[in-house]
Design a protein around this motif. Structure first.
Motif, PDB file in Angstrom:
ATOM      1  N   SER A   8       0.645  -1.306  -0.082  1.00  0.00           N
ATOM      2  CA  SER A   8      -0.041  -0.075  -0.093  1.00  0.00           C
ATOM      3  C   SER A   8       0.933   1.395   0.036  1.00  0.00           C
ATOM      4  CB  SER A   8      -0.819   0.015   1.264  1.00  0.00           C
ATOM      5  OG  SER A   8      -0.146   0.295   2.422  1.00  0.00           O
ATOM      6  N   LEU A   9       2.184   1.156   0.233  1.00  0.00           N
ATOM      7  CA  LEU A   9       2.810   2.333   0.317  1.00  0.00           C
ATOM      8  C   LEU A   9       3.355   2.690  -1.227  1.00  0.00           C
ATOM      9  CD1 LEU A   9       5.707   1.328   3.057  1.00  0.00           C
ATOM     10  CD2 LEU A   9       3.760   2.813   3.232  1.00  0.00           C
ATOM     11  N   ASP A  10       3.705   3.730  -1.419  1.00  0.00           N
ATOM     12  CA  ASP A  10       4.044   4.309  -2.752  1.00  0.00           C
ATOM     13  C   ASP A  10       5.547   3.799  -3.152  1.00  0.00           C
ATOM     14  OD1 ASP A  10       5.992   6.945  -2.352  1.00  0.00           O
ATOM     15  OD2 ASP A  10       4.896   6.419  -0.601  1.00  0.00           O
ATOM     16  N   SER A  11       5.621   3.783  -4.618  1.00  0.00           N
ATOM     17  CA  SER A  11       6.921   3.299  -4.746  1.00  0.00           C
ATOM     18  C   SER A  11       8.232   3.704  -4.480  1.00  0.00           C
ATOM     19  CB  SER A  11       6.885   3.094  -6.613  1.00  0.00           C
ATOM     20  OG  SER A  11       6.867   4.500  -7.066  1.00  0.00           O
ATOM     21  N   ARG A  12       8.261   5.147  -4.212  1.00  0.00           N
ATOM     22  CA  ARG A  12       9.254   5.897  -3.635  1.00  0.00           C
ATOM     23  C   ARG A  12       9.668   5.417  -2.138  1.00  0.00           C
ATOM     24  NH1 ARG A  12       8.711  12.023  -3.166  1.00  0.00           N
ATOM     25  NH2 ARG A  12       7.819  11.320  -1.298  1.00  0.00           N
ATOM     26  N   SER A  13       8.608   5.317  -1.487  1.00  0.00           N
ATOM     27  CA  SER A  13       8.861   4.760  -0.115  1.00  0.00           C
ATOM     28  C   SER A  13       9.355   3.292  -0.141  1.00  0.00           C
ATOM     29  CB  SER A  13       7.641   4.928   0.828  1.00  0.00           C
ATOM     30  OG  SER A  13       7.003   6.072   0.910  1.00  0.00           O
TER      31      SER A  13
ATOM     32  N   THR B 129      13.771  13.051   5.451  1.00  0.00           N
ATOM     33  CA  THR B 129      12.276  13.502   5.375  1.00  0.00           C
ATOM     34  C   THR B 129      11.433  12.273   4.753  1.00  0.00           C
ATOM     35  OG1 THR B 129      12.801  15.754   5.398  1.00  0.00           O
ATOM     36  CG2 THR B 129      10.473  14.887   5.023  1.00  0.00           C
ATOM     37  N   TRP B 130      11.866  11.926   3.637  1.00  0.00           N
ATOM     38  CA  TRP B 130      10.974  10.947   2.869  1.00  0.00           C
ATOM     39  C   TRP B 130      10.985   9.482   3.661  1.00  0.00           C
ATOM     40  CZ3 TRP B 130      12.907  11.784  -2.812  1.00  0.00           C
ATOM     41  CH2 TRP B 130      12.568  13.036  -3.258  1.00  0.00           C
ATOM     42  N   LEU B 131      12.135   9.304   4.160  1.00  0.00           N
ATOM     43  CA  LEU B 131      12.312   8.122   4.741  1.00  0.00           C
ATOM     44  C   LEU B 131      11.487   7.912   6.063  1.00  0.00           C
ATOM     45  CD1 LEU B 131      13.682   5.257   4.725  1.00  0.00           C
ATOM     46  CD2 LEU B 131      15.506   6.291   5.894  1.00  0.00           C
ATOM     47  N   HIS B 132      11.434   9.030   7.081  1.00  0.00           N
ATOM     48  CA  HIS B 132      10.691   9.193   8.257  1.00  0.00           C
ATOM     49  C   HIS B 132       9.336   9.068   7.787  1.00  0.00           C
ATOM     50  CE1 HIS B 132       9.737  10.725  12.138  1.00  0.00           C
ATOM     51  NE2 HIS B 132       8.794  11.434  11.458  1.00  0.00           N
ATOM     52  N   LYS B 133       8.789   9.943   6.938  1.00  0.00           N
ATOM     53  CA  LYS B 133       7.368   9.585   6.388  1.00  0.00           C
ATOM     54  C   LYS B 133       6.917   8.215   5.976  1.00  0.00           C
ATOM     55  CE  LYS B 133       6.641  14.317   4.838  1.00  0.00           C
ATOM     56  NZ  LYS B 133       6.472  15.388   3.804  1.00  0.00           N
ATOM     57  N   ALA B 134       7.649   7.388   5.419  1.00  0.00           N
ATOM     58  CA  ALA B 134       7.672   6.173   5.123  1.00  0.00           C
ATOM     59  C   ALA B 134       7.620   5.282   6.145  1.00  0.00           C
ATOM     60  CB  ALA B 134       8.661   5.858   4.073  1.00  0.00           C
ATOM     61  N   LEU B 135       8.272   5.237   7.167  1.00  0.00           N
ATOM     62  CA  LEU B 135       8.250   4.635   8.314  1.00  0.00           C
ATOM     63  C   LEU B 135       6.924   4.956   8.903  1.00  0.00           C
ATOM     64  CD1 LEU B 135      11.826   4.630   9.409  1.00  0.00           C
ATOM     65  CD2 LEU B 135      10.565   2.710   8.624  1.00  0.00           C
ATOM     66  N   GLN B 136       6.580   6.047   9.009  1.00  0.00           N
ATOM     67  CA  GLN B 136       5.430   6.732   9.945  1.00  0.00           C
ATOM     68  C   GLN B 136       4.182   6.118   9.437  1.00  0.00           C
ATOM     69  OE1 GLN B 136       5.523  11.024   9.991  1.00  0.00           O
ATOM     70  NE2 GLN B 136       5.498  11.124  12.049  1.00  0.00           N
TER      71      GLN B 136
END
Length: 171
Positions: free
Chosen positions: A117-122, A152-159
């Protein structure tokens, strides 16, 4: 300068033996990446062949020998994503799931559903960081973005991943 960097410099200069040596050094990493995307040994091996060819054809484009592994993994990830888009399916390897440090109280299917369900970048960031153990600086170089953006992107992906698990727990 490390021995790897010296091999990369030789390979860039056209030394085929140096290129072959580099590919031998990273074949396990390439294989794991292929498996994490395809969950199929045959497709992973085919991906290694294609990536080896692509890397050989474009080795002269490497700007920083220290980032050869990052460059090579980027070629593999791009190839895998292209193949999956063609097949219209995305699957992830159990090793990748476990590398996320997700609690074992979730089943593999639950974890896979959340990752899907995560986007491909994440998914790509999580693969580079946790499956391949790349540093933020290396990921930033590979993705041609500032380190702060990657953090920031990594933090958001994990969140996002954590919030999806907590939503599932409420159901």
């Amino acid at each position: 300068m490390t021995t790897n960097e010296q091999l990369v410099i030789k390979a860039i200069a056209g030394n085929e033996a140096a290129f072959i040596e580099l590919m031998k050094m990273y074949k396990i990493d390439l294989y794991k990446t292929g498996l994490s995307f395809f969950k199929n040994e045959e497709e992973a091996l085919e991906a290694i062949q294609e990536v080896t060819y692509r890397a050989y054809k474009s080795i002269r484009k490497i700007k920083e020998p220290a980032y050869f592994k990052t460059w090579l993994m980027r070629i593999m990830i791009n190839y895998c994503q292209d193949q999956l888009k063609k097949k219209k399916r995305e699957v992830l390897n159990e090793d990748y799931i476990q590398a996320q440090g997700v609690s074992e109280s979730h089943s593999a299917l639950e974890i896979e559903d959340v990752l899907q369900s995560l986007d491909s970048r994440s998914r790509e960031l999580l693969t580079l960081k946790y499956l391949h153990g790349l540093k933020i600086k290396e990921i930033a170089y590979a993705m041609d973005c500032p380190e702060g953006t990657i953090k920031t992107w990594l933090h958001k992906a994990l969140q996002e991943m954590r919030s999806k698990f907590s939503e599932e727990g409420e159901n």
